[in-house]
Design an enzyme around this catalytic site. Structure first.
Site, PDB file in Angstrom:
ATOM      1  N   ARG A  99     -26.727 -44.714  -4.961  1.00  0.00           N
ATOM      2  CA  ARG A  99     -26.710 -45.339  -5.253  1.00  0.00           C
ATOM      3  C   ARG A  99     -28.894 -45.355  -3.629  1.00  0.00           C
ATOM      4  NH1 ARG A  99     -23.365 -46.475  -0.279  1.00  0.00           N
ATOM      5  NH2 ARG A  99     -21.267 -47.780  -1.934  1.00  0.00           N
ATOM      6  N   TYR A 100     -28.358 -44.121  -3.138  1.00  0.00           N
ATOM      7  CA  TYR A 100     -29.844 -44.289  -2.200  1.00  0.00           C
ATOM      8  C   TYR A 100     -30.977 -43.731  -3.219  1.00  0.00           C
ATOM      9  CZ  TYR A 100     -26.864 -45.270   1.168  1.00  0.00           C
ATOM     10  OH  TYR A 100     -25.974 -45.890   2.079  1.00  0.00           O
ATOM     11  N   ARG A 103     -30.342 -38.871  -2.521  1.00  0.00           N
ATOM     12  CA  ARG A 103     -28.558 -38.475  -2.313  1.00  0.00           C
ATOM     13  C   ARG A 103     -27.862 -39.061  -3.419  1.00  0.00           C
ATOM     14  NH1 ARG A 103     -29.850 -41.570   1.766  1.00  0.00           N
ATOM     15  NH2 ARG A 103     -28.031 -43.026   2.995  1.00  0.00           N
ATOM     16  N   CYS A 112      -6.774 -34.494  -3.840  1.00  0.00           N
ATOM     17  CA  CYS A 112      -6.769 -34.638  -1.950  1.00  0.00           C
ATOM     18  C   CYS A 112      -5.582 -33.670  -1.596  1.00  0.00           C
ATOM     19  CB  CYS A 112      -6.546 -35.970  -1.461  1.00  0.00           C
ATOM     20  SG  CYS A 112      -7.826 -36.669  -2.148  1.00  0.00           S
ATOM     21  N   CYS A 116      -4.245 -39.999   2.433  1.00  0.00           N
ATOM     22  CA  CYS A 116      -4.683 -41.398   3.313  1.00  0.00           C
ATOM     23  C   CYS A 116      -4.283 -43.066   2.515  1.00  0.00           C
ATOM     24  CB  CYS A 116      -5.926 -40.798   3.928  1.00  0.00           C
ATOM     25  SG  CYS A 116      -6.343 -39.862   4.089  1.00  0.00           S
ATOM     26  N   CYS A 119      -7.127 -45.247   2.252  1.00  0.00           N
ATOM     27  CA  CYS A 119      -8.434 -43.924   1.547  1.00  0.00           C
ATOM     28  C   CYS A 119      -8.987 -45.799   0.554  1.00  0.00           C
ATOM     29  CB  CYS A 119      -7.903 -43.570   0.571  1.00  0.00           C
ATOM     30  SG  CYS A 119      -9.014 -42.650  -0.463  1.00  0.00           S
ATOM     31  N   ARG A 121     -10.611 -44.501  -1.605  1.00  0.00           N
ATOM     32  CA  ARG A 121     -10.733 -45.345  -2.981  1.00  0.00           C
ATOM     33  C   ARG A 121      -9.591 -45.293  -3.385  1.00  0.00           C
ATOM     34  NH1 ARG A 121     -15.309 -40.977  -2.804  1.00  0.00           N
ATOM     35  NH2 ARG A 121     -17.478 -41.693  -2.748  1.00  0.00           N
ATOM     36  N   ASP A 281     -12.946 -50.305   4.948  1.00  0.00           N
ATOM     37  CA  ASP A 281     -13.521 -51.018   4.135  1.00  0.00           C
ATOM     38  C   ASP A 281     -11.747 -51.526   3.431  1.00  0.00           C
ATOM     39  OD1 ASP A 281     -15.751 -49.541   3.626  1.00  0.00           O
ATOM     40  OD2 ASP A 281     -14.446 -48.069   2.732  1.00  0.00           O
ATOM     41  N   ASP A 318     -19.971 -49.774   5.694  1.00  0.00           N
ATOM     42  CA  ASP A 318     -20.136 -50.145   4.620  1.00  0.00           C
ATOM     43  C   ASP A 318     -20.120 -51.478   3.418  1.00  0.00           C
ATOM     44  OD1 ASP A 318     -20.853 -48.211   1.557  1.00  0.00           O
ATOM     45  OD2 ASP A 318     -19.654 -46.721   1.893  1.00  0.00           O
ATOM     46  N   LYS A 325     -24.790 -47.901   3.495  1.00  0.00           N
ATOM     47  CA  LYS A 325     -23.938 -48.265   4.710  1.00  0.00           C
ATOM     48  C   LYS A 325     -25.141 -48.826   6.133  1.00  0.00           C
ATOM     49  CE  LYS A 325     -20.950 -43.993   3.622  1.00  0.00           C
ATOM     50  NZ  LYS A 325     -21.355 -43.699   2.272  1.00  0.00           N
TER      51      LYS A 325
END
Ligand code: PLP
Ligand code: SF4
Length: 351
Positions: A99-100, A103, A112, A116, A119, A121, A281, A318, A325
């Site tokens: 996206r950037y 990076r 995981c 969570c 989450c 995702r 999010d 975000d 972000k």
């Protein structure tokens, strides 16, 4: 004949099924079927370390709330989005989000140690389909090698520290060999959720010869940083790995300035520099977690001046749709008026 040596206790397993959660006293027996319906939709796992931190008698326990499935997860809210931060719009090859300019994210797997409930995702984590096979990983690495403008790779997922140490070592070695990369950053919940995995084999896998390797530890409540987690963080920092902290602002867990202040202080005391406080999010079935932006700004205003500068994260949103972000305040400067940490206004430049 009896065995003269006591056998080692077996390594305790993570809780994954509603019946196991009920046996541990974390959900009432009459809700097993309903919780299984949530678990069929969104992955569930709670490690023994985190189970031990939960007080089952406390209905508002901040650890339980983050990991025990909740029936509200099946409720849809109008602003929910399956891909809340637009990862899929910036995925040139499987496992890469670019996206950037400087990076990329690399997601070697989508497993995981814990899942969570909030989450971002959540539509994708938990499944084996997210694990890159050798060919897919080679394609992702070739993408990174071909893009010489890249300065940093962020390993995320899923949790990259779930990779078997030999596989992780090979991946870190391959990234370390790409000459234009200066920084390898790993986002992980392992030091908190399964601290015993931070062992000599894992630390050896994280050794680099050229690039700097950083670890971002996801931690949302001061109670998550117990003795074992603190010891795991210490092993990472002793190995020369700088640690930063990321926290998600969550209704009923940490949307309280005193809780965030305690968490930030505990992070810094454990050599973890608070990095981001994330506004939550718009992931599906997470509307009960969301606060308004004003709640996060109130937390940040509370921290400024009362807690050391080391304890200040950046509060970020975000932007839905994949726009990246950005800091979302609070703002201290308005025209020629600047507000101090106690709320007093001053002219700048002074007259
Ligand atoms: C969050 C994110 C990053 C990392 O952003 P930083 O501000 O450097 O922490 C990079 N790429 C994508 C796609 C992201 O979502
Ligand atoms: S550890 Fe990270 S990726 Fe995994 S479930 Fe939690 S928030 Fe999602």
């Amino acid at each position: 004949m009896s065995d003269p040596l006591p056998s080692l206790p077996p390594r305790r397993r993570s809780l994954r099924r509603a019946a196991e959660l009920a046996a541990a006293g974390l959900v009432p027996a009459e809700r097993i079927a309903a919780i299984d319906a949530v678990a069929a939709r969104y992955a569930v796992a709670i490690t023994p370390t985190l189970v031990d931190l939960i007080d089952p008698a406390d209905p508002a326990d901040p650890i339980a709330r983050q990991f025990v499935p909740d029936l509200r997860e099946l409720d849809a809210a109008a602003d929910d989005r399956a891909d809340p931060i637009g990862d899929l719009a910036h995925a040139p090859v499987k496992g890469i989000v670019h996206r950037y300019p400087d990076r990329v994210l690399l997601t070697p797997l989508l497993h995981c140690p814990v899942y969570c409930r909030f989450c971002f995702r959540r539509e994708r984590v938990g499944g084996a389909a997210g694990t890159l096979d050798d060919g897919e990983l080679a394609t992702a690495l070739a993408y990174i090698a071909a893009h010489t403008e890249l300065w940093e790779v962020v390993l995320t997922g899923g949790d990259p520290l779930m990779l078997p140490p030999a596989r992780l070592k090979a991946l870190i070695g391959a990234l370390d060999a790409i000459p234009h990369l200066q920084v390898i950053r790993i986002h992980s919940r392992i030091p908190i959720a399964d601290p015993d995995r931070v062992d000599p084999a894992l630390l050896a896998a994280l050794e680099t010869t050229r690039s700097a390797l950083w670890v971002a530890v996801h931690c949302n409540h001061p109670r998550e940083l117990g003795t074992a987690a603190a010891a795991a963080c210490r092993r990472l920092s002793r190995a020369g790995i700088p640690l930063v902290g990321q926290t998600v602002l969550l209704q009923g867990v940490n949307d309280d300035p005193a809780v965030i202040e305690a968490l930030m202080r505990q992070m810094v005391a454990n050599r973890i520099k608070p990095y981001y406080l994330h506004h939550s999010d718009l992931a599906p079935g997470t509307s009960h977690w969301r606060t308004g932006l004003a709640a996060g700004q109130a937390v940040m205003r509370h921290l400024r001046g009362r807690a050391s500068g080391l304890c200040q994260p950046t509060y970020v949103l975000d932007i839905p749709g994949g726009h990246g972000k950005v800091p979302v305040g609070p703002v201290y400067l308005d025209g020629d008026q600047v507000t101090d940490w106690q709320g007093q206004m001053h002219r700048y430049p002074p007259v």
